[in-house]
Scaffold this motif. Structure first.
Motif, PDB file in Angstrom:
ATOM      1  N   HIS A 109       0.858  -1.314   0.045  1.00  0.00           N
ATOM      2  CA  HIS A 109       0.041   0.185   0.068  1.00  0.00           C
ATOM      3  C   HIS A 109       0.710   1.308  -0.046  1.00  0.00           C
ATOM      4  N   SER A 110       0.533   2.521  -0.846  1.00  0.00           N
ATOM      5  CA  SER A 110       1.208   3.548  -0.778  1.00  0.00           C
ATOM      6  C   SER A 110       0.400   4.472  -0.226  1.00  0.00           C
TER       7      SER A 110
ATOM      8  N   ILE B  24       0.486 -21.703  -2.092  1.00  0.00           N
ATOM      9  CA  ILE B  24       0.550 -20.410  -0.957  1.00  0.00           C
ATOM     10  C   ILE B  24       1.506 -19.408  -1.347  1.00  0.00           C
ATOM     11  N   VAL B  25       1.403 -18.265  -0.757  1.00  0.00           N
ATOM     12  CA  VAL B  25       2.191 -17.138  -1.190  1.00  0.00           C
ATOM     13  C   VAL B  25       2.387 -16.190  -0.140  1.00  0.00           C
ATOM     14  N   THR B  26       3.754 -15.969   0.177  1.00  0.00           N
ATOM     15  CA  THR B  26       3.963 -15.075   1.179  1.00  0.00           C
ATOM     16  C   THR B  26       3.764 -13.506   1.076  1.00  0.00           C
ATOM     17  N   THR B  27       3.334 -12.671   1.597  1.00  0.00           N
ATOM     18  CA  THR B  27       3.473 -11.114   1.728  1.00  0.00           C
ATOM     19  C   THR B  27       3.560 -10.699   3.055  1.00  0.00           C
ATOM     20  N   ASN B  28       3.919  -9.242   2.777  1.00  0.00           N
ATOM     21  CA  ASN B  28       3.835  -8.554   4.165  1.00  0.00           C
ATOM     22  C   ASN B  28       2.962  -7.628   4.502  1.00  0.00           C
ATOM     23  N   ASN B  29       1.954  -7.435   3.455  1.00  0.00           N
ATOM     24  CA  ASN B  29       1.027  -6.536   3.841  1.00  0.00           C
ATOM     25  C   ASN B  29       1.697  -5.083   4.176  1.00  0.00           C
ATOM     26  N   VAL B  30       2.699  -4.726   3.101  1.00  0.00           N
ATOM     27  CA  VAL B  30       3.125  -3.608   3.278  1.00  0.00           C
ATOM     28  C   VAL B  30       2.434  -2.141   3.344  1.00  0.00           C
ATOM     29  N   HIS B  31       2.643  -1.391   4.357  1.00  0.00           N
ATOM     30  CA  HIS B  31       2.061   0.003   4.432  1.00  0.00           C
ATOM     31  C   HIS B  31       3.024   1.176   4.375  1.00  0.00           C
TER      32      HIS B  31
ATOM     33  N   TYR C 286       5.236  -3.909   9.378  1.00  0.00           N
ATOM     34  CA  TYR C 286       4.765  -3.714   8.059  1.00  0.00           C
ATOM     35  C   TYR C 286       5.240  -2.891   6.991  1.00  0.00           C
ATOM     36  N   HIS C 287       6.736  -3.095   6.828  1.00  0.00           N
ATOM     37  CA  HIS C 287       7.460  -2.482   5.834  1.00  0.00           C
ATOM     38  C   HIS C 287       8.250  -3.391   4.852  1.00  0.00           C
ATOM     39  N   LEU C 288       8.518  -2.881   3.701  1.00  0.00           N
ATOM     40  CA  LEU C 288       9.009  -3.698   2.721  1.00  0.00           C
ATOM     41  C   LEU C 288      10.439  -4.508   3.253  1.00  0.00           C
ATOM     42  N   LYS C 289      10.505  -5.784   2.872  1.00  0.00           N
ATOM     43  CA  LYS C 289      11.662  -6.665   3.449  1.00  0.00           C
ATOM     44  C   LYS C 289      12.199  -7.246   2.489  1.00  0.00           C
ATOM     45  N   SER C 290      13.515  -7.805   2.664  1.00  0.00           N
ATOM     46  CA  SER C 290      14.315  -8.465   1.816  1.00  0.00           C
ATOM     47  C   SER C 290      13.811  -9.930   1.532  1.00  0.00           C
ATOM     48  N   ALA C 291      14.410 -10.533   0.845  1.00  0.00           N
ATOM     49  CA  ALA C 291      14.001 -12.001   0.372  1.00  0.00           C
ATOM     50  C   ALA C 291      14.525 -12.756   1.828  1.00  0.00           C
TER      51      ALA C 291
END
Length: 581
Positions: free
Chosen positions: A10-11, A188-195, A230-235
């Motif tokens: 999310h932006s 299944i897929v992982t996400t971080n719900n980035v805000h 809830y931030h962008l994270k590395s692999a």
């Protein structure tokens, strides 16, 4: 190393929720080595154009999507796979917005039945049907919803979304989701719900949440996220978070490889203008211009050559319908005795002059057509037409009546935080006294900021930091004062449409700048109070003298007018009142 891309992000175009701009998110994704990034703002694609431009400039694959709000409040993440998927996403967002109050969304579940093609669905955050059911211990409901979405989207297009933000129940929830996926043979897929882009941005996200709920941070405690995860994270960080499910990370790249949609830039298909006797739009345009050529331009051979040259450029740009549509709007206004006049670079066009859109003969004044329209520049034409402000609404309603709400909408505007509004909203959320904020706001210089006006303590420093961070963020949507978008196919298949504040008005989800950057042509229907004043003056003269002046007979060489301008006697005269104009 396991490759991972973020598919749920999310932006700040998730209004009063996302705490980073699309550009900041792209920059952080590049810093982390992510090869692709999805933008999934809440019920909107407001940020699509700046996001795509920033991603491509950074060598990152942009993936477009949205997190939809369903009628029961549940969330569903959708990613665009192809052109059909984009049309379906825009249609679904439009329906969701039309089923709720302004600024809200509520998509009827049945709307998904015929609009899933070209879309990849993820089960969503904790507000998704499946995670929410598992969190309340209702496994049967979770299975029902898993079956429903699998059947609706197809087993290859619906994925169970795993998220872990170090909440106490995250381990159990992730395990339950993975087990359910295995039962229904779903990926299944992982996400971080980035805000937000970086961990420190969580403070601004908390403040935005407080502003959204009209609450102080203490009052908003139940709505705030529990930490800064809830931030962008590395692999690498995501792999450590999901050691038992490495395939959930590699699946993000599989999905990204499928999402090959690219935004279509360039002129939209305009409504086909009705023409007599089966003529093409270009032939009818030429016929109208030919009929006016003898009456409106005295320069025969030169005018003929210029007209032919302009018509060739118009034909190459597929713009005949555009000129006919503008001509028809001006024709309607004149028939209703509504004063109107085209302005700007359209005055350089002989076609615009012959159609009565512009009052200026470009040949007489040696104006250059290419300043208005050129096949080499490839830019969309921009004809601004001013109308008597007191009667502009009649023209707007004519456009809606002629083309219908499915094919006509106005550009939106983003009402953004500025110094004073940021100070008031952020200060309220921090729990500062309203009278103090009001006093400071009156002393703020909106150009130079407000650091000198704030308390010289930790609270003042925090307030200053947050206000500077939020400056320029979109707060809510407005409506442009006159930019119309017209399309042959329903607009909602090209971009989402949502209700404006004014009754029976609708806006597209891109503002004027985004529309121009996408190459879409608009028609500016502008209200000008000076034309209202001229209309009133004309009526007054007619009443007093018995003869109403014909404004079309006025010339551009009246010595008295030039003497007035040269003497600086221009107060109240539109566009020459001051040097600023």
């Amino acid at each position: 190393m396991t490759e991972y891309v973020e598919l749920h992000c999310h932006s700040h175009f998730s209004l009063l929720d996302g705490a980073s701009s699309p550009e900041a998110l792209v920059a952080q994704a590049q810093e982390l080595g992510l090869s692709a990034l999805a933008l999934t703002d809440h019920d909107a694609v407001y940020g699509a154009i700046p996001f795509v431009e920033a991603a491509k400039a950074s060598g990152i694959q942009p993936i477009l999507g949205a997190e939809l709000t369903l009628a029961d409040g549940a969330h569903l993440t959708l990613l665009v796979e192809n052109e059909i998927g984009w049309a379906n996403l825009c249609t679904l967002i439009t329906r969701a917005r039309h089923h709720a109050d302004k600024g809200e969304a509520a998509l009827p579940l049945e709307a998904l039945e015929s609009h899933t093609t070209g879309l990849i669905a993820l089960s969503g955050c904790r507000q998704g049907h499946i995670p929410a059911a598992l969190l309340r211990g209702d496994t049967a409901a979770a299975q029902t919803w898993a079956r429903h979405y699998r059947d609706r989207f197809g087993p290859d297009n619906f994925w169970i979304e795993l998220q872990h933000h170090l909440r106490p129940d995250d381990d159990g929830l992730v395990a339950d989701l993975a087990d359910l996926a295995q039962v229904f043979e779903l990926g299944i897929v992982t996400t971080n719900n980035v805000h937000y882009a970086q961990p420190d941005d969580h403070r601004l996200q908390d403040v935005l949440t407080g502003i959204r709920h009209h609450a102080t941070l203490d009052e908003a405690a139940g709505w705030l996220r529990p930490n800064a995860e809830y931030h962008l994270k590395s692999a690498a960080r995501m792999a450590r978070r999901f050691p038992a499910w490495p395939q959930a990370l590699t699946n993000t790249r599989r999905i990204a490889d499928r999402c090959q949609f690219e935004l279509r830039y360039g002129l939209q298909d305009l409504p086909a203008f009705p023409t007599p006797d089966g003529l093409s739009a270009l032939d009818y345009l030429a016929q109208l211009c030919d009929a006016a050529l003898q009456n409106r331009s005295g320069d025969g051979d030169r005018a003929r050559q210029q007209l032919d040259a302009e018509l060739r450029v118009i034909a190459q740009g597929h713009l005949a319908d555009y000129f006919l549509i503008v001509w028809d709007i001006v024709r309607f206004a004149r028939e209703q005795h509504i004063l109107c006049q085209g302005r700007g670079s359209a005055a350089n066009s002989l076609v615009a002059y012959l159609l009565g859109i512009s009052p200026v003969d470009p040949l007489q004044h040696d104006l250059v057509f290419e300043r208005f329209l050129s096949s080499e520049r490839g830019l969309a034409p921009d004809i601004d037409v001013d109308f008597d402000a007191a009667r502009r609404e009649e023209v707007i309603q004519y456009i809606y009546t002629r083309y219908g709400h499915q094919h006509a909408a106005m550009a939106c505007t983003y009402v953004t935080f500025r110094a004073r509004s940021a100070l008031r909203d952020v200060g309220k959320t921090l729990g500062l006294p309203l009278d103090m904020l009001g006093q400071i706001a009156t002393q703020v210089d909106t150009r130079d900021g407000y650091a000198d006006e704030l308390p010289d303590n930790a609270t003042g420093a925090l307030l200053s930091e947050l206000c500077q961070a939020i400056d320029g963020f979109p707060r809510h949507l407005g409506i442009h004062n006159g930019a119309f978008i017209l399309t042959r196919q329903p607009i909602s298949t090209r971009m989402p449409v949502e209700p404006a504040t004014m009754p029976d008005r609708y806006v597209v989800q891109w503002d004027k700048d985004a529309l121009e950057r996408a190459g879409l042509v608009k028609i500016d229907i502008l209200g000008l109070r000076m034309l209202s004043a001229i209309a009133e003056a004309r009526e007054t003269v007619g009443t007093l003298t018995g003869t109403t002046p014909d404004l079309n007979t006025l010339t551009f060489d009246d010595p008295a007018i030039y003497a007035m301008i040269s003497g600086g006697d221009t107060v109240g005269v539109f566009q020459v009142e001051s040097r600023a104009q």
